[in-house]
Design an enzyme around this catalytic site. Structure first.
Site, PDB file in Angstrom:
ATOM      1  N   ASP A  56       9.245  26.613 -41.692  1.00  0.00           N
ATOM      2  CA  ASP A  56       9.247  26.492 -43.151  1.00  0.00           C
ATOM      3  C   ASP A  56       8.640  25.143 -43.535  1.00  0.00           C
ATOM      4  OD1 ASP A  56      11.123  27.963 -45.585  1.00  0.00           O
ATOM      5  OD2 ASP A  56      10.344  25.942 -45.957  1.00  0.00           O
ATOM      6  N   HIS A  74      11.041  38.177 -45.898  1.00  0.00           N
ATOM      7  CA  HIS A  74      11.137  37.189 -44.818  1.00  0.00           C
ATOM      8  C   HIS A  74      12.591  36.888 -44.513  1.00  0.00           C
ATOM      9  CE1 HIS A  74      10.677  35.150 -48.704  1.00  0.00           C
ATOM     10  NE2 HIS A  74      11.491  34.208 -48.251  1.00  0.00           N
TER      11      HIS A  74
HETATM   12  P1  AMP Z   1      12.489  32.334 -50.524  1.00  0.00           P
HETATM   13  O1  AMP Z   1      13.065  31.495 -51.614  1.00  0.00           O
HETATM   14  O2  AMP Z   1      13.523  33.046 -49.702  1.00  0.00           O
HETATM   15  O3  AMP Z   1      11.409  33.250 -51.027  1.00  0.00           O
HETATM   16  O4  AMP Z   1      11.845  31.325 -49.500  1.00  0.00           O
HETATM   17  C1  AMP Z   1      10.499  30.978 -49.495  1.00  0.00           C
HETATM   18  C2  AMP Z   1      10.355  29.902 -48.466  1.00  0.00           C
HETATM   19  O5  AMP Z   1       8.970  29.797 -48.135  1.00  0.00           O
HETATM   20  C3  AMP Z   1      10.803  28.506 -48.906  1.00  0.00           C
HETATM   21  O6  AMP Z   1      11.819  28.057 -48.006  1.00  0.00           O
HETATM   22  C4  AMP Z   1       9.533  27.666 -48.828  1.00  0.00           C
HETATM   23  O7  AMP Z   1       9.784  26.361 -48.393  1.00  0.00           O
HETATM   24  C5  AMP Z   1       8.705  28.448 -47.836  1.00  0.00           C
HETATM   25  N1  AMP Z   1       7.264  28.286 -47.931  1.00  0.00           N
HETATM   26  C6  AMP Z   1       6.488  28.402 -49.038  1.00  0.00           C
HETATM   27  N2  AMP Z   1       5.194  28.232 -48.725  1.00  0.00           N
HETATM   28  C7  AMP Z   1       5.141  28.032 -47.386  1.00  0.00           C
HETATM   29  C8  AMP Z   1       4.089  27.798 -46.456  1.00  0.00           C
HETATM   30  N3  AMP Z   1       2.799  27.743 -46.846  1.00  0.00           N
HETATM   31  N4  AMP Z   1       4.402  27.636 -45.151  1.00  0.00           N
HETATM   32  C9  AMP Z   1       5.694  27.683 -44.757  1.00  0.00           C
HETATM   33  N5  AMP Z   1       6.728  27.902 -45.574  1.00  0.00           N
HETATM   34  C10 AMP Z   1       6.462  28.073 -46.878  1.00  0.00           C
END
Ligand code: AMP
Length: 129
Positions: free
Chosen positions: A45, A116
């Site tokens: 993440d 995810h």
């Molecule tokens: P959610 O709120 O469950 O949709 O979580 C989305 C997650 O994606 C968050 O923890 C973000 O920090 C993570 N995230 C967003 N963009 C990226 C990226 N480019 N690479 C890795 N993690 C990401």
């Protein structure tokens, strides 16, 4: 049968191909990869909430857990969840413990509309609220 096919079509219409994880899957933007096979991709993440914070995504286009379970085939579903365990084994966190989270929809606080699983570990992960 037609009813089921229409339901699947409706669901597919809702998937946004421009979400950031779809772009990662198409290799349009990079990720810090942890594990990949034909069905799944796991990466760190970008904004970790624990010492270990990995996201696991199926390659199947689906926006939520329910979309995945309802529309992916059994091999795709079982392979994804087995790969979660592969990552847990690779990290050697089964004994120390971990938390799996999936946020779904608005009330679940989901930010990225591609299903995810968050794998949080490496330290005590506090209580849920
Ligand atoms: P959610 O709120 O469950 O949709 O979580 C989305 C997650 O994606 C968050 O923890 C973000 O920090 C993570 N995230 C967003 N963009 C990226 C990226 N480019 N690479 C890795 N993690 C990401």
């Amino acid at each position: 049968m037609k009813f089921i096919k229409n339901l699947i079509k409706e669901s597919k219409k809702m998937y946004n191909e421009n979400n950031i994880f779809a772009k990662i899957l198409r290799k349009e933007i990079p990720c810090d990869k942890v594990y990949e096979d034909g069905f799944s991709l796991f990466f760190n993440d970008i904004n970790p909430q624990a010492k270990i914070h990995i996201l696991g995504i199926p390659k199947f286009p689906c926006d939520t857990f329910s979309d995945f379970l309802k529309n992916a085939d059994s091999e795709t579903i079982s392979s994804f969840f087995k790969s979660v365990q592969i990552v847990i084994d690779d990290l050697n966190i089964e004994q120390s413990g971990y938390r799996l989270i999936t946020n779904s929809g608005e009330d679940g606080g989901q930010e990225v509309p591609h299903f995810h699983i968050h794998i949080l570990a490496g330290e005590k992960i506090g209580r849920i609220r």
